[in-house]
Write an enzyme that holds these catalytic residues in place. Structure first.
Site, PDB file in Angstrom:
ATOM      1  N   HIS A 104       0.861  -1.035   0.189  1.00  0.00           N
ATOM      2  CA  HIS A 104      -0.029   0.123   0.113  1.00  0.00           C
ATOM      3  C   HIS A 104       1.178   1.163   0.059  1.00  0.00           C
ATOM      4  O   HIS A 104       1.920   1.105   0.699  1.00  0.00           O
ATOM      5  CB  HIS A 104      -1.093   0.161   1.230  1.00  0.00           C
ATOM      6  CG  HIS A 104      -1.720  -1.203   1.585  1.00  0.00           C
ATOM      7  ND1 HIS A 104      -1.248  -2.258   2.186  1.00  0.00           N
ATOM      8  CD2 HIS A 104      -3.023  -1.238   1.400  1.00  0.00           C
ATOM      9  CE1 HIS A 104      -2.392  -2.952   2.195  1.00  0.00           C
ATOM     10  NE2 HIS A 104      -3.438  -2.273   1.794  1.00  0.00           N
ATOM     11  N   ASP A 107       2.234   2.073   3.438  1.00  0.00           N
ATOM     12  CA  ASP A 107       3.276   1.248   3.959  1.00  0.00           C
ATOM     13  C   ASP A 107       4.541   1.515   3.584  1.00  0.00           C
ATOM     14  O   ASP A 107       5.350   1.399   4.377  1.00  0.00           O
ATOM     15  CB  ASP A 107       2.870  -0.420   3.371  1.00  0.00           C
ATOM     16  CG  ASP A 107       1.706  -1.022   3.519  1.00  0.00           C
ATOM     17  OD1 ASP A 107       0.923  -0.647   4.313  1.00  0.00           O
ATOM     18  OD2 ASP A 107       1.420  -1.913   2.649  1.00  0.00           O
ATOM     19  N   GLU A 235     -10.344  -7.023  -4.734  1.00  0.00           N
ATOM     20  CA  GLU A 235     -10.222  -8.086  -3.585  1.00  0.00           C
ATOM     21  C   GLU A 235     -11.581  -8.069  -2.660  1.00  0.00           C
ATOM     22  O   GLU A 235     -11.877  -7.034  -1.920  1.00  0.00           O
ATOM     23  CB  GLU A 235      -9.194  -7.640  -2.923  1.00  0.00           C
ATOM     24  CG  GLU A 235      -8.722  -8.627  -1.608  1.00  0.00           C
ATOM     25  CD  GLU A 235      -7.648  -8.319  -1.008  1.00  0.00           C
ATOM     26  OE1 GLU A 235      -6.821  -7.850  -1.711  1.00  0.00           O
ATOM     27  OE2 GLU A 235      -7.459  -8.493   0.175  1.00  0.00           O
ATOM     28  N   GLU A 271      -8.977 -13.561  -1.535  1.00  0.00           N
ATOM     29  CA  GLU A 271      -7.866 -13.815  -0.371  1.00  0.00           C
ATOM     30  C   GLU A 271      -8.609 -15.171   0.552  1.00  0.00           C
ATOM     31  O   GLU A 271      -9.910 -15.045   0.743  1.00  0.00           O
ATOM     32  CB  GLU A 271      -8.188 -12.711   0.552  1.00  0.00           C
ATOM     33  CG  GLU A 271      -7.362 -12.852   1.857  1.00  0.00           C
ATOM     34  CD  GLU A 271      -6.847 -11.623   2.289  1.00  0.00           C
ATOM     35  OE1 GLU A 271      -6.400 -10.952   1.854  1.00  0.00           O
ATOM     36  OE2 GLU A 271      -7.025 -11.494   3.872  1.00  0.00           O
ATOM     37  N   HIS A 274     -10.769 -14.215   3.476  1.00  0.00           N
ATOM     38  CA  HIS A 274     -12.077 -13.438   3.263  1.00  0.00           C
ATOM     39  C   HIS A 274     -13.273 -14.238   2.563  1.00  0.00           C
ATOM     40  O   HIS A 274     -14.548 -14.072   2.842  1.00  0.00           O
ATOM     41  CB  HIS A 274     -11.920 -12.566   2.094  1.00  0.00           C
ATOM     42  CG  HIS A 274     -10.855 -11.321   2.580  1.00  0.00           C
ATOM     43  ND1 HIS A 274     -10.590 -10.278   1.667  1.00  0.00           N
ATOM     44  CD2 HIS A 274     -10.071 -11.010   3.480  1.00  0.00           C
ATOM     45  CE1 HIS A 274      -9.733  -9.470   2.277  1.00  0.00           C
ATOM     46  NE2 HIS A 274      -9.464  -9.974   3.407  1.00  0.00           N
ATOM     47  N   ASP A 299      -4.365 -13.642  -2.599  1.00  0.00           N
ATOM     48  CA  ASP A 299      -4.017 -13.334  -1.296  1.00  0.00           C
ATOM     49  C   ASP A 299      -3.933 -14.637  -0.355  1.00  0.00           C
ATOM     50  O   ASP A 299      -4.779 -14.956   0.256  1.00  0.00           O
ATOM     51  CB  ASP A 299      -4.756 -11.991  -0.759  1.00  0.00           C
ATOM     52  CG  ASP A 299      -3.982 -10.922  -1.147  1.00  0.00           C
ATOM     53  OD1 ASP A 299      -3.227 -10.698  -1.934  1.00  0.00           O
ATOM     54  OD2 ASP A 299      -4.407  -9.709  -0.467  1.00  0.00           O
ATOM     55  N   ASP A 342      -0.693 -12.303   1.908  1.00  0.00           N
ATOM     56  CA  ASP A 342      -1.302 -11.273   3.032  1.00  0.00           C
ATOM     57  C   ASP A 342      -1.421 -12.169   4.263  1.00  0.00           C
ATOM     58  O   ASP A 342      -2.536 -12.245   4.592  1.00  0.00           O
ATOM     59  CB  ASP A 342      -2.504 -10.918   2.191  1.00  0.00           C
ATOM     60  CG  ASP A 342      -3.014  -9.718   2.763  1.00  0.00           C
ATOM     61  OD1 ASP A 342      -2.604  -9.294   4.074  1.00  0.00           O
ATOM     62  OD2 ASP A 342      -4.080  -9.313   2.408  1.00  0.00           O
TER      63      ASP A 342
END
Ligand code: XLS
Ligand code: NI
Ligand code: NI
Length: 441
Positions: A104, A107, A235, A271, A274, A299, A342
């Site tokens: 990101h 980050d 995502e 992900e 998720h 992810d 991730d």
């Protein structure tokens, strides 16, 4: 890397030692140089390190502060610390033999007092990243913008009721796209961090979703304008931080993209954690995306079956990953996507070495799953069973159904003449046993 740069990690570069190795700091299944079907395992797997967890995560939770202290996190000037942190990160990417990384914007570079200052900080860190990428050969799998941490985004970014926040988010994504392009990023991700709502008492759902679509359209337009050719990815996540997230799961995202005419511009970044939060298996989400031709990237993490939030653990469940891999291979692979870890260390995993154990476990589990999935596909019994199960649609009136050449009237005639259908076993237990023979012999 610059010569004489001091090493931050004492752990040496991780080598492949094979399944019999008892060295905990070696790969047992992931051999990046092994060639399968004319491609190295490194190219098949396209593993990526998530900057936010591995280099910004400190182990804090809602009940206590961070536990993880790193030697490079010292100094008064946040940009200088960020530069040092990035050196450490690239040392790790190289030692763990990951060909990609993901970030990101916030980050990699500290947020400044103004947007202009934040942009300036990002420029400094992007220039440094470019140098490190060139020196190490590590590439950018995807970039994204953090549109959820800063309090200004408390009610969403593109779905914020205040157009001023929408504009701020647009400026941030514009800059993040430029940075992704500058670093040769192969994809750009949208995770709708706070794109959702807590209560309909204060929310215009229809308008918010239209704003989100407008935002994505403008992002795609700008990407085109600057010559960014990477794949756009959404995502999905059903909840957390908001109660109702607009990108609930793959099916919801596909419907959203089609409704707003954006489906040709996006694929999905799935992900594991998720998927399970949405009440699906990881494999289910891959199949849904694959069926729509929209499987983009993964992810790679795992939730905890007993916890109802995004625990972002490293996934060592070879059975779950093997099933996922079968569906990924069936869908034709990930293209420009990859497997991005991730995932974060558990709060008590405070050693530098734990970062290696975590990634070795994830990489080995995925590599083993990839190899087992290839065996399952080559053997053909699993797919053969499924194919046979639908054989009645290959000829006659079954085929007419698939090719839209029949009608209720015709089918009624057939049903009347054929009588009661025979019951055919779904053979789930047989198939579960068969799966175990591939996994455990
Ligand atoms: C959070 C998401 C996030 C995205 C990138 O749950 O997984 O980390 O991958 O914004
Ligand atoms: Ni993610
Ligand atoms: Ni997540």
């Amino acid at each position: 890397m610059k010569k004489n740069r001091s090493a931050f990690f004492q752990t040496p570069a991780i080598a492949f030692e094979g399944p019999k190795s008892t060295n905990a700091l070696a790969f047992r299944h992931y051999n990046p140089d092994e060639v399968i079907d004319g491609q190295t395992m490194a190219d098949h797997m396209r593993f990526s390190i998530a900057y936010w967890h591995s280099f910004r995560g400190v182990g804090s939770d809602p009940f206590g502060p961070g536990t993880i202290a790193r030697p490079w996190e010292v100094g008064k000037d946040p940009v200088t610390v960020a530069l040092k942190r990035m050196d450490a990160a690239f040392e790790f990417f190289t030692k763990i033999r990951a060909p990609f990384w993901c970030w990101h914007d916030r980050d990699i570079a500290p947020e400044g007092k103004t947007l202009a200052e934040s942009n300036k900080n990002l420029d400094v860190l992007v220039a440094h990243a470019k140098e490190l990428q060139k020196a190490t050969g590590v590439k950018l799998l995807w970039g994204t913008a953090n549109l959820f941490s800063n309090p200004r985004f408390m009610c969403g970014a593109s779905t914020n009721p205040d157009a001023h926040v929408f504009a701020y988010a647009a400026a941030q994504v514009k800059k993040a796209l430029e940075a992704t392009l500058e670093l040769g990023g192969e994809n750009y991700v949208f995770w709708g961090g706070r794109e959702g709502y807590e209560t309909l008492l204060n929310t215009d759902l229809k308008r918010e979703q239209a704003h989100m679509a407008a935002f994505m359209r403008m992002a795609a337009d700008y990407a085109k304008e600057i010559g960014f050719k990477g794949q756009f990815l959404i995502e999905p996540k059903p909840k957390e931080p908001t109660k109702h997230q607009y990108d609930f799961d793959c099916a919801t995202c596909i419907a959203f993209l089609k409704t707003h005419g954006l489906d040709k511009l996006f694929k999905l970044n799935i992900e594991t954690n998720h998927a399970t939060l949405a009440g699906h298996t990881f494999q289910h989400e891959i199949e849904v995306a694959g069926a729509a031709g929209m499987l983009g990237s993964i992810d790679a993490n795992s939730g905890d079956p007993l916890l109802g939030w995004d625990t972002d653990q490293f996934n060592t469940d070879v059975k779950e990953l093997t099933l996922a891999m079968v569906s990924i291979l069936k869908a034709g692979g990930l293209g420009t996507g990859g497997f991005n870890f991730d995932a974060k260390l558990r709060r008590p995993s405070v050693d530098m070495e734990d970062l290696f154990h975590a990634h070795i476990g994830g990489m080995d589990a995925y590599a083993l799953a990839f190899k087992t999935a290839r065996k399952i596909i080559a053997d053909g019994r699993m797919a053969g069973f499924v194919k046979d199960r639908y054989a009645s649609y290959d000829t006659g009136f079954g085929k007419a159904i698939e090719t839209k050449k029949t009608s209720f009237k015709e089918l009624e005639k057939i049903a009347l003449s054929l009588g009661e259908p025979t019951l055919k076993s779904g053979k789930q237990e047989y198939l579960e046993n068969l799966l175990n023979t591939y996994l455990h012999g």
